[in-house]
Enzyme design. Sequence first.
Site, PDB file in Angstrom:
ATOM      1  N   SER A 275       0.867  -1.184   0.000  1.00 39.27           N
ATOM      2  CA  SER A 275       0.000   0.000   0.000  1.00 39.27           C
ATOM      3  C   SER A 275       0.900   1.229   0.000  1.00 39.27           C
ATOM      4  CB  SER A 275      -0.864   0.021   1.256  1.00 39.27           C
ATOM      5  OG  SER A 275      -0.095   0.446   2.372  1.00 39.27           O
ATOM      6  N   ASP A 276       0.347   2.378  -0.200  1.00 39.69           N
ATOM      7  CA  ASP A 276       1.097   3.605   0.034  1.00 39.69           C
ATOM      8  C   ASP A 276       0.953   3.942   1.529  1.00 39.69           C
ATOM      9  OD1 ASP A 276       2.573   5.912  -0.200  1.00 39.69           O
ATOM     10  OD2 ASP A 276       1.562   6.635  -1.997  1.00 39.69           O
ATOM     11  N   TRP A 277       1.600   5.001   1.951  1.00 36.51           N
ATOM     12  CA  TRP A 277       1.721   5.362   3.353  1.00 36.51           C
ATOM     13  C   TRP A 277       0.343   5.510   4.031  1.00 36.51           C
ATOM     14  CZ3 TRP A 277       6.306   5.575   5.953  1.00 36.51           C
ATOM     15  CH2 TRP A 277       6.262   6.110   7.243  1.00 36.51           C
ATOM     16  N   ALA A 279      -2.266   4.042   3.702  1.00 40.10           N
ATOM     17  CA  ALA A 279      -3.406   4.027   2.785  1.00 40.10           C
ATOM     18  C   ALA A 279      -4.439   2.959   3.124  1.00 40.10           C
ATOM     19  CB  ALA A 279      -2.923   3.857   1.345  1.00 40.10           C
TER      20      ALA A 279
END
Length: 734
Positions: A275-277, A279
């Site tokens: 995932s992104d930060w 997210a």
Amino acid sequence: MKAIARTLAALALLLAPIAVCADDAGRRTPDPVLEAKIADLLSRMSLEEKVGQMFLGGWSPEFDMREVDDGSLGILSNMDEAATTAKIRDRAHGVRHGIPLLFSRDLIHGYRTLFPMPLGIAATFDAEAMFTAGLHTAKEGSAQGLSLNLGPMLDLSRDARWGRVVEGPGEDPHLAKVFAGAMVRGLSAGGMAATLKHFVGYGAAESGRDYNAVDLSESRLRDLYLPPFKAGIEAGAQVVMAAFNTLNGVPGTGNPHTLIDILRRDWGFDGIVMSDWDAVRELIAHGVAADEREAVEKAVMAGVDMDMASGLYRQHLVSLVRDGRLPLARIDEAASRVLRVKFRLGLFDEAEKARRIDMKAAAAALATPETREAARDVARRSVVMLKNEGAILPLAPAPKRVAVIGAMAADAGDHMGAWGALGRRDEVPLLVDELRTRLGATGTKVEFAAGCDDACRSTEGFAAAEKVAKAADLIVAVLGEPWWMTAESTSRTRLGLPNHQQALLDRLAATGRPVVLVVFAGRPMVLRDAAPKVKAILWAYSPGTMGGAALADILLGEANPSGRLPMSMPRAVGQVPISYDRLPTGRPWKPGDELATRYVDEEITPLFPFGFGLSYTRFTTTAPKPARATLRLGETLEVVTTVTNTGARRGRESVQLYVHDVLASRSRPRRELKAFAMVDLAPGESREVRLAVPVGDLGFHDDLGRYRVEPGRFEIFVGSDSDTENRTAVEVVE
Ligand code: BGC
């Protein structure tokens, strides 16, 4: 009921055995020995340990070593000094199973030695320069114990309001494909793996506002936004980061269509999706998950193997499995992916595990003369000259007195750019100092005045700057966007020079002295008011650690600019999103036609087109000649042209090939870049340039995602930018 059926279908795909053969999509052949090792290790791991592999944590000085001891980390990011990494690395080898940690960081354009920002690297239009940037970034990083880069960013971007355009390769899918392949290979050659981000469509955020919704048709998604990622995977990338944004209403962190149907099923990707930060948690804010547990379920079942930073996988996965809400098989699958990448990167090899990070070697690998020279060379290649009236550049011979105006000329941070990693201000030769020393050596006096701060929030210093300018024979104005106005979460609604910069430029121009404008900027800006006031414009992005020296090389004529615009430069903010590959419309634009597609208050064309860039020399390119005028699918279109340097200086010319599918079942863009090459020519020298495009690359997708090349006539344009009229045509037959 429908939801259950969908979940079962997704699960079947997620758990399907990995395809057995390699194919031209770059799918890897599963290695039975490796798969057996993974299965064996997995069989000895507890559920908690498997879940631990599915977490990417961010290092900070408060980092708690217990996270390593209890095996609750798969990747540790944001590493800084090698000594820290060394300590944690050794500790991980000592814990149960001795599963190595993957150490990562966002090395967006370098570690200690910064290259130009990625948009500048793309502006080199030179795969070799892109490879070099990746190579040296990874050489510095890997010597510090890092094995994974959280980049390159491959988001196509056509909207300069979006601050992250500076982190990626610009507006064109072919340029982005070349960038993806070269960066992934360069990073890998330097000892680091790549993470392709952000999957997918992030660059098409509505109104250019970061994190905003994205709406893309299936054909557009597949024709434009996916190909760079596919190219990155074909080049060997094993990690993909899901995007923050929703795509057609579905968040990237929970999108089975992109992460399962396309990435896993169609492309056979067997690496890690992270995932992104934070997210995973953001699924709640998106309004698609009621609480943390549902967010975790959705992300995991959509194919997100690793949670970056939120900690929610660690918190909830075990109980979700124990409560029967998530199948253990999916956890095994995700953990296997993490282990597979670690095995492939050689982290389990005995020699690698025994290796200690050598502090002396780590320090010696940073900012080496070779890496600094590479950064300077790439910076020189990245600079785009947009204007050079009366051949005012290069400054050779230089006038007696030169005024350098603008705070950024003397600010190391603005040279280095956003995502500065471990870049050091004291290693940056400032543009003003370079000019002072080098012009000083030939008797030219250089005076400096900031005029205002980097964002030009006040006009107080204008009078002083004007005084310095008036006393000079020529002014070098260094304006644009300070580094902190670019990259993540820096969307802008105005694209002109920020705050009072235009007023400062107007004051400088009013002195009557010729002005050379050097622009540091993270995005295409609207230069409609600035361009007529100046004799020359050099577009420099954030040029990196060695950018000041590189720019001086160009200003003084020791290097010849060859960079090309990777994004169209708009005339007005109202034109964006803008790209050269527009469709004709039913009323194609014609100058003077009031009922054609147009604006009543502005041209429809950009101020400077995609691919554009000037040189200190001149080139001619002969009419393109196809090797064969009729082609079949499976064959390769070959086009030959002869480029001649007709000027008086050595220089590099970018030869760009565009196609136009004249008649098709869907309306096709007026031009699409399909190949390019950079040729280096001495004065008077000619070179035959051969550009090749597989006929299979001339097709497009329909709205069901089906790809095909339709037979018929294709116009071929070959020239130095996307507006070239130098053309021929070929026929593709069934
Ligand atoms: C960015 C990513 C980055 C991550 C970790 C996020 O905010 O969108 O590109 O890799 O932070 O630093």
